[in-house]
Design a protein around this motif. Structure first.
Motif, mmCIF file in Angstrom:
data_model
loop_
_atom_site.group_PDB
_atom_site.id
_atom_site.type_symbol
_atom_site.label_atom_id
_atom_site.label_comp_id
_atom_site.label_asym_id
_atom_site.label_seq_id
_atom_site.Cartn_x
_atom_site.Cartn_y
_atom_site.Cartn_z
ATOM 1 N N ARG A 14 0.938 -0.694 0.222
ATOM 2 C CA ARG A 14 -0.215 0.382 0.218
ATOM 3 C C ARG A 14 0.825 1.066 -0.016
ATOM 4 O O ARG A 14 2.217 1.139 0.400
ATOM 5 N N TRP A 15 0.255 2.180 0.001
ATOM 6 C CA TRP A 15 0.565 3.452 -0.070
ATOM 7 C C TRP A 15 0.530 4.084 0.932
ATOM 8 O O TRP A 15 -0.642 4.103 1.945
ATOM 9 N N LEU A 16 1.563 4.406 1.269
ATOM 10 C CA LEU A 16 1.471 5.379 3.261
ATOM 11 C C LEU A 16 1.841 6.337 3.367
ATOM 12 O O LEU A 16 3.388 6.919 1.957
ATOM 13 N N TYR A 17 1.457 7.761 3.773
ATOM 14 C CA TYR A 17 1.588 8.781 3.685
ATOM 15 C C TYR A 17 2.188 9.361 5.329
ATOM 16 O O TYR A 17 1.433 9.329 5.735
ATOM 17 N N GLU A 18 3.112 10.493 5.097
ATOM 18 C CA GLU A 18 3.655 10.279 6.375
ATOM 19 C C GLU A 18 3.719 12.266 5.968
ATOM 20 O O GLU A 18 4.407 12.925 5.367
ATOM 21 N N ALA A 19 3.661 12.329 7.597
ATOM 22 C CA ALA A 19 2.948 14.153 8.120
ATOM 23 C C ALA A 19 4.092 14.738 9.094
ATOM 24 O O ALA A 19 3.488 13.693 9.860
ATOM 25 N N GLU A 20 4.876 15.587 9.263
ATOM 26 C CA GLU A 20 5.723 15.503 10.322
ATOM 27 C C GLU A 20 4.795 16.461 11.160
ATOM 28 O O GLU A 20 4.107 17.746 10.759
ATOM 29 N N CYS A 21 3.919 16.100 12.513
ATOM 30 C CA CYS A 21 3.106 16.456 12.871
ATOM 31 C C CYS A 21 4.182 17.860 14.677
ATOM 32 O O CYS A 21 4.446 17.031 15.272
ATOM 33 N N GLU A 54 -3.661 4.077 18.742
ATOM 34 C CA GLU A 54 -2.924 3.778 19.666
ATOM 35 C C GLU A 54 -2.117 4.976 19.774
ATOM 36 O O GLU A 54 -1.191 4.870 17.889
ATOM 37 N N ALA A 55 -1.151 5.434 19.746
ATOM 38 C CA ALA A 55 0.583 5.844 19.682
ATOM 39 C C ALA A 55 1.264 5.230 20.145
ATOM 40 O O ALA A 55 1.090 3.705 20.218
ATOM 41 N N TYR A 56 2.497 4.320 19.296
ATOM 42 C CA TYR A 56 4.035 3.526 19.008
ATOM 43 C C TYR A 56 4.497 3.875 18.558
ATOM 44 O O TYR A 56 4.619 5.145 17.905
ATOM 45 N N VAL A 57 6.448 2.969 18.104
ATOM 46 C CA VAL A 57 7.590 4.143 18.167
ATOM 47 C C VAL A 57 7.126 3.360 17.362
ATOM 48 O O VAL A 57 7.730 2.371 16.834
ATOM 49 N N LYS A 58 8.120 3.803 16.389
ATOM 50 C CA LYS A 58 8.260 3.467 14.418
ATOM 51 C C LYS A 58 9.751 4.349 14.555
ATOM 52 O O LYS A 58 9.783 5.757 14.332
ATOM 53 N N ASN A 59 10.958 3.589 14.118
ATOM 54 C CA ASN A 59 11.665 4.365 13.651
ATOM 55 C C ASN A 59 12.231 5.359 14.804
ATOM 56 O O ASN A 59 12.957 6.249 14.455
ATOM 57 N N GLY A 60 11.862 4.696 15.643
ATOM 58 C CA GLY A 60 12.549 6.051 17.118
ATOM 59 C C GLY A 60 11.981 7.544 17.221
ATOM 60 O O GLY A 60 12.074 8.429 17.934
ATOM 61 N N ASP A 61 10.730 7.438 17.064
ATOM 62 C CA ASP A 61 9.611 8.503 16.668
ATOM 63 C C ASP A 61 8.107 8.076 17.144
ATOM 64 O O ASP A 61 7.711 7.024 17.009
ATOM 65 N N LEU A 62 7.455 8.203 17.646
ATOM 66 C CA LEU A 62 6.028 8.880 18.485
ATOM 67 C C LEU A 62 5.158 8.592 17.474
ATOM 68 O O LEU A 62 5.658 10.011 16.976
ATOM 69 N N VAL A 63 4.455 7.793 17.254
ATOM 70 C CA VAL A 63 3.723 8.358 15.763
ATOM 71 C C VAL A 63 2.142 7.395 16.133
ATOM 72 O O VAL A 63 1.847 6.313 16.785
ATOM 73 N N ILE A 64 1.034 8.459 15.022
ATOM 74 C CA ILE A 64 -0.119 7.244 15.078
ATOM 75 C C ILE A 64 -0.367 7.136 13.535
ATOM 76 O O ILE A 64 -0.637 8.064 12.749
ATOM 77 N N ASP A 65 -1.115 6.337 12.950
ATOM 78 C CA ASP A 65 -1.735 5.658 11.779
ATOM 79 C C ASP A 65 -2.711 5.913 12.198
ATOM 80 O O ASP A 65 -3.676 6.066 12.490
ATOM 81 N N VAL A 66 -3.374 7.279 10.711
ATOM 82 C CA VAL A 66 -4.513 7.459 10.295
ATOM 83 C C VAL A 66 -5.355 6.482 8.917
ATOM 84 O O VAL A 66 -4.716 7.759 7.805
ATOM 85 N N ASP A 67 -6.369 6.364 8.798
ATOM 86 C CA ASP A 67 -6.671 5.589 7.413
ATOM 87 C C ASP A 67 -7.692 6.642 7.371
ATOM 88 O O ASP A 67 -8.728 7.524 7.752
ATOM 89 N N VAL A 92 -2.389 7.413 6.341
ATOM 90 C CA VAL A 92 -0.990 8.604 7.201
ATOM 91 C C VAL A 92 -0.727 8.601 8.281
ATOM 92 O O VAL A 92 -1.559 8.299 8.796
ATOM 93 N N ARG A 93 0.428 8.134 8.176
ATOM 94 C CA ARG A 93 1.307 8.924 9.598
ATOM 95 C C ARG A 93 1.674 9.567 10.086
ATOM 96 O O ARG A 93 2.453 10.650 10.020
ATOM 97 N N LEU A 94 1.319 10.334 11.185
ATOM 98 C CA LEU A 94 1.037 11.331 12.036
ATOM 99 C C LEU A 94 2.547 11.288 12.924
ATOM 100 O O LEU A 94 2.549 10.080 13.408
ATOM 101 N N VAL A 95 3.996 11.625 12.396
ATOM 102 C CA VAL A 95 5.490 11.746 13.086
ATOM 103 C C VAL A 95 5.017 12.649 14.280
ATOM 104 O O VAL A 95 4.919 14.054 13.930
#
Length: 558
Positions: A383-390, A522-535, A504-507
């Motif tokens: 799938r495509w994943l869209y990442e946004a720096e929050c 739920e927020a979780y840790v991915k690649n050293g950052d706290l993230v939330i995934d939103v559809d 969309v993954r909010l970093v």
């Protein structure tokens, strides 16, 4: 007056042995290799996104050569002719000998004009030259009295003569080539056998001048309403050999993973040198008889570069040259179209490393590149994943239209698991992604892959998205860094202009700095950052708030 040039040095190879100093050791040549095993390790300094140096590869290989040797009784020197020119001699091991190894050496010289002169020091050669008065060829014996290091002095019946560049048709003829000189690199060892006999031995050593990388071709399928699609994946192992030696019908393996290497194999290798004969022209005349004939004018212009050398002699002259690998030659190399599972390279475990073994024998050609298929998957769920720096320290501004938002970063997302249609270790390399159009497959991205073991999520950067946007910030006037333990609201707006759902993954930042309460996910840790995934549904705007506050750890340190 006597003249001699290096323009026509000829080796008339005879069966006799030059009259040089000999000891009680007998020199014995091992047979050519009956079997090769080549294990290639990639350049340990190469990082993600870097291609291997095709003009000067900095990886290395472990080479095993199976040969046959017939030993006489007593001590002897075994010569292994045709080893890799990048051989690291200190790494060499010979197994199968009854008496083991007493001493080992790497011959520093290849067969060349200078090496032939040096090894004939003090011995007789034949000079053939043209008499400048009559034009007739004359031959006589001479003794080599100096090495080929800038000047060459011969002793003839007329006395000592300094060789110079006259341009006359002249040549040296040698009775034979010393056994330790060869057009191919030689490694030799001393051993001892009580009775002698014929043995099968294995010579194993490391060699400089190899490298390999993985190349991937992905075919992106039609997208579904949930934002997923199937991806076909074909992968190749590309092996490079910059040595002048080919390894015929070799058992080929490559190693993936990081290995702790301290040695500089390039420096340790010290390839043998084919030295040309460059003579310093002495004053006209013989050192014994003066100058009885006049000067015939300036010396002729230098000869053109010699053609590449074959395994034997090139015509009547000894010609030794070296040439660096050409990129154009490598680019034209054709991959092996191996698609069946039985013929693909197979993955094996080697401690914490991965070993890929080619199931059939292949030739690792000199100055060439070999490609072998090692992975084929028809439908990898992607799938495509869209990442946004929050930025949680950014103040919120009202969003009225999509142009008020920032572009997100688009990624190609899947998991390296069998449930996703993959489940195989992916070594570092490049991936070219193609998408089907009415005009046929079109390249849409070239991506860099690091090493991905089984079980990991794979996300590959493609750049900025033109259809998914994001904006977020805190809703209060106070500075978030001064709010302490107070929970504060963070507004987030996501806009999806695609015809399918966008994930969309909010970093959010470092997990040690923040605590998060979201509206659901739920927020979780991915690649050293706290993230939330939103559809975010197709062609829609997503507008929500969540709460954050500083963590106890951050408060204690600030």
């Amino acid at each position: 007056m006597r003249f001699l040039t290096s323009l026509g040095i000829l080796a008339a190879v005879a069966t006799g042995t030059p009259a040089s100093a000999q000891d009680d050791r007998q020199r014995v040549f091992a047979s050519d290799a009956s079997h090769y095993a080549v294990t290639v390790y990639r350049d340990p300094e190469r990082s993600v996104g870097e291609r291997m140096e095709r003009d000067m590869p900095r990886g290395y290989a472990m080479i095993s050569e199976t040969r046959t040797i017939t030993l006489p009784p007593g001590r002897s020197t075994i010569l292994f002719e045709g080893v890799a020119e990048g051989m690291v001699a200190v790494s060499a091991i010979v197994t199968g000998l009854p008496g083991g190894t007493i001493e080992k050496n790497r011959n520093a010289d290849l067969l060349s004009p200078a090496a032939l002169v040096d090894r004939t020091l003090g011995n007789r050669v034949t000079i053939t030259r043209q008499d400048p008065a009559t034009g007739a060829s004359q031959s006589e014996e001479a003794i080599v009295r100096t090495r080929a290091d800038g000047g060459l002095v011969l002793q003839t019946s007329a006395g000592y003569e300094a060789v110079r560049c006259s341009g006359l048709p002249e040549k040296l003829t040698f009775d034979g080539v010393p056994p330790e000189l060869s057009a191919r690199p030689i490694f030799n060892i001393d051993t001892f056998s009580e009775t002698g006999g014929t043995y099968e031995v294995v010579l194993t050593y490391l060699s400089w001048g190899f490298d390999w990388e993985a190349n991937y071709v992905a075919q992106l399928g039609e997208g579904r309403r949930d934002g997923t699609f199937d991806m076909g994946l074909m992968s190749w192992l590309t092996v490079l050999n910059d040595n002048g030696q080919s390894f015929e019908d070799a058992e080929l393996m490559v190693i993936a993973g990081d290995i702790a290497i301290e040695s500089d194999f390039e420096e340790l290798a010290e390839p043998p040198e084919a030295r040309g004969l460059y003579l310093t022209c002495y004053p006209i005349g013989s050192t014994s008889r003066g100058s009885p004939i006049p000067n015939y004018g300036p010396p002729p212009p230098p000869a053109p570069p010699p053609p590449p050398m074959s395994d034997g002699f090139n015509g009547d002259a000894i010609v030794v040259t070296a040439s660096r690998i050409r990129r154009s030659n490598l680019e034209s190399a054709s991959p092996i179209a191996v698609l069946s599972e039985e013929a693909m390279a197979r993955e094996e475990q080697l401690a914490d490393l991965k070993l890929y073994r080619v199931p059939r024998r292949v030739t690792v050609a000199s100055k060439g590149m070999k490609q072998v298929a090692f992975l084929s998957r028809e439908a990898v769920r992607t799938r495509w994943l869209y990442e946004a720096e929050c930025d949680l320290g950014q103040r919120w501004y009202e969003v009225e239209e999509m142009d008020d938002l920032d572009e997100t970063e688009i990624k190609l997302l899947t998991r390296n698991e069998e449930d996703y249609g993959l489940g195989a270790s992916l070594p570092l390399g490049k991936l070219n992604a193609f998408e089907s159009t009415s005009e046929g497959p079109q390249l849409v991205a070239e991506l860099d892959l690091r090493d991905y073991p089984v079980g990991q999520e794979i996300d590959l950067d493609l750049g900025e998205s033109a259809k998914v946007y994001a904006e977020c910030g805190y809703t209060h006037e106070d500075d978030p860094d001064e709010r302490g333990r107070k929970w504060s609201n963070i507004n987030v707006v996501l806009w999806n202009a695609n015809e399918a759902t966008a994930r969309v993954r909010l970093v959010l930042g470092y997990p040690d700095d923040w605590q998060v309460r979201s509206w659901g996910p739920e927020a979780y840790v991915k690649n050293g950052d706290l993230v939330i995934d939103v559809d975010v549904p197709a062609n829609s705007r997503f507008d929500r708030s969540f709460r954050v506050r500083r963590s106890k750890l951050w408060l204690s340190e600030n």
